[in-house]
Design an enzyme around this catalytic site. Structure first.
Site, short mmCIF file in Angstrom:
data_model
loop_
_atom_site.label_atom_id
_atom_site.label_comp_id
_atom_site.label_asym_id
_atom_site.label_seq_id
_atom_site.Cartn_x
_atom_site.Cartn_y
_atom_site.Cartn_z
N HIS A 130 -5.41 -5.83 22.53
CA HIS A 130 -5.41 -4.76 21.53
C HIS A 130 -6.39 -3.65 21.92
O HIS A 130 -6.02 -2.47 21.95
CB HIS A 130 -5.79 -5.36 20.17
CG HIS A 130 -5.86 -4.35 19.07
ND1 HIS A 130 -4.81 -4.10 18.22
CD2 HIS A 130 -6.87 -3.54 18.67
CE1 HIS A 130 -5.17 -3.17 17.34
NE2 HIS A 130 -6.41 -2.81 17.60
N GLU A 131 -7.63 -4.01 22.22
CA GLU A 131 -8.64 -2.98 22.51
C GLU A 131 -8.34 -2.23 23.80
O GLU A 131 -8.49 -1.01 23.85
CB GLU A 131 -10.05 -3.58 22.52
CG GLU A 131 -10.50 -4.14 21.18
CD GLU A 131 -10.43 -3.17 20.01
OE1 GLU A 131 -10.48 -1.94 20.21
OE2 GLU A 131 -10.31 -3.64 18.86
N HIS A 134 -5.86 0.47 23.16
CA HIS A 134 -6.40 1.74 22.67
C HIS A 134 -6.88 2.62 23.81
O HIS A 134 -6.66 3.83 23.81
CB HIS A 134 -7.54 1.50 21.69
CG HIS A 134 -7.11 1.02 20.34
ND1 HIS A 134 -6.05 1.57 19.63
CD2 HIS A 134 -7.61 0.05 19.55
CE1 HIS A 134 -5.93 0.95 18.48
NE2 HIS A 134 -6.86 0.02 18.40
N HIS A 140 -2.77 2.31 16.39
CA HIS A 140 -2.35 1.16 15.61
C HIS A 140 -0.85 1.27 15.32
O HIS A 140 -0.34 2.35 15.05
CB HIS A 140 -3.14 1.04 14.32
CG HIS A 140 -4.52 0.53 14.55
ND1 HIS A 140 -5.61 0.99 13.85
CD2 HIS A 140 -5.00 -0.40 15.40
CE1 HIS A 140 -6.69 0.36 14.27
NE2 HIS A 140 -6.34 -0.48 15.22
N CYS A 141 -0.19 0.14 15.37
CA CYS A 141 1.26 0.07 15.20
C CYS A 141 1.59 -0.44 13.79
O CYS A 141 0.88 -1.32 13.27
CB CYS A 141 1.84 -0.88 16.26
SG CYS A 141 3.63 -1.06 16.21
N CYS A 146 3.24 -6.76 16.27
CA CYS A 146 2.79 -6.14 17.52
C CYS A 146 1.29 -6.34 17.69
O CYS A 146 0.51 -6.27 16.72
CB CYS A 146 3.10 -4.64 17.49
SG CYS A 146 2.54 -3.74 18.96
N CYS A 165 5.10 -4.41 21.02
CA CYS A 165 6.47 -4.27 20.54
C CYS A 165 7.19 -3.26 21.45
O CYS A 165 6.56 -2.60 22.28
CB CYS A 165 6.47 -3.79 19.08
SG CYS A 165 5.89 -2.09 18.85
N CYS A 168 5.76 0.40 21.32
CA CYS A 168 4.47 0.58 22.02
C CYS A 168 4.66 0.49 23.54
O CYS A 168 4.04 1.23 24.29
CB CYS A 168 3.46 -0.45 21.53
SG CYS A 168 2.86 -0.12 19.84
#
Length: 173
Positions: A130-131, A134, A140-141, A146, A165, A168
């Protein structure tokens, strides 16, 4: 793309393997490890018993030698206006930080048949992916499955997958 992993304080070898595996698997990144560094004590907020995430990002970025760098710590971190965060990255930035503190401390046994260690590893992998997402420009989705969905609680982390997803993925490639 080469990504460095900077352990901040103690980190088990198994967590190092899992973090690097997740980044390779989801993004196809090359991984290198920096030497373990101590947490910068000037960023510790004694009244909160936490480290300031914004300051950690600056500290981590100053030590970057690759395309991207991620600091991983077992210490509790917070961001201005939030009680805690699992991690922090700036959109399109070169550095990010992930804290495993709350990912390990808040295991909800009734929601999973996995061992505490398996749940902890899964959460850590998701937050690292996740990080770094970015730093690659992903916001953010709205798809809560996701890996880029906003996850303010460990239950939210548990609900999402480790993968991007389709929407993304298309943003990246």
């Amino acid at each position: 793309m080469l990504v460095e992993i900077m352990p901040l304080g103690d980190m088990e070898a198994s967590i190092k393997r899992e973090v690097s595996s997740a980044l390779r698997h989801v993004y196809g990144m090359e991984i290198s490890f920096q030497e373990t560094r101590e947490m910068p004590q000037m960023l510790y907020e004694k009244s909160r018993s936490q480290y300031r995430a914004e300051g950690l990002l600056e500290f981590i970025a100053q030590n970057k030698k690759a395309d991207k760098i991620i600091g991983v710590t077992e210490e509790d971190i917070y961001y201005t206006g939030r009680n805690y965060v699992f991690g922090l990255a700036y959109l399109g930035g070169s550095a990010c930080v992930v804290s495993t503190y709350r990912l390990e401390k808040e295991i909800q046994r009734e929601f999973s048949d996995k061992t505490d260690k398996e749940v902890f590893i899964e959460r850590t992998r998701k937050e690292v992916v996740h990080e770094i997402g970015h730093t690659l420009g992903l916001e953010h989705c709205s798809n809560n499955r996701c890996v880029m969905s906003f996850s303010p609680t460990v239950l939210d982390v548990d609900k999402k997958e480790e993968y991007l997803c389709g929407a993304c993925r298309r943003e990246l490639y």
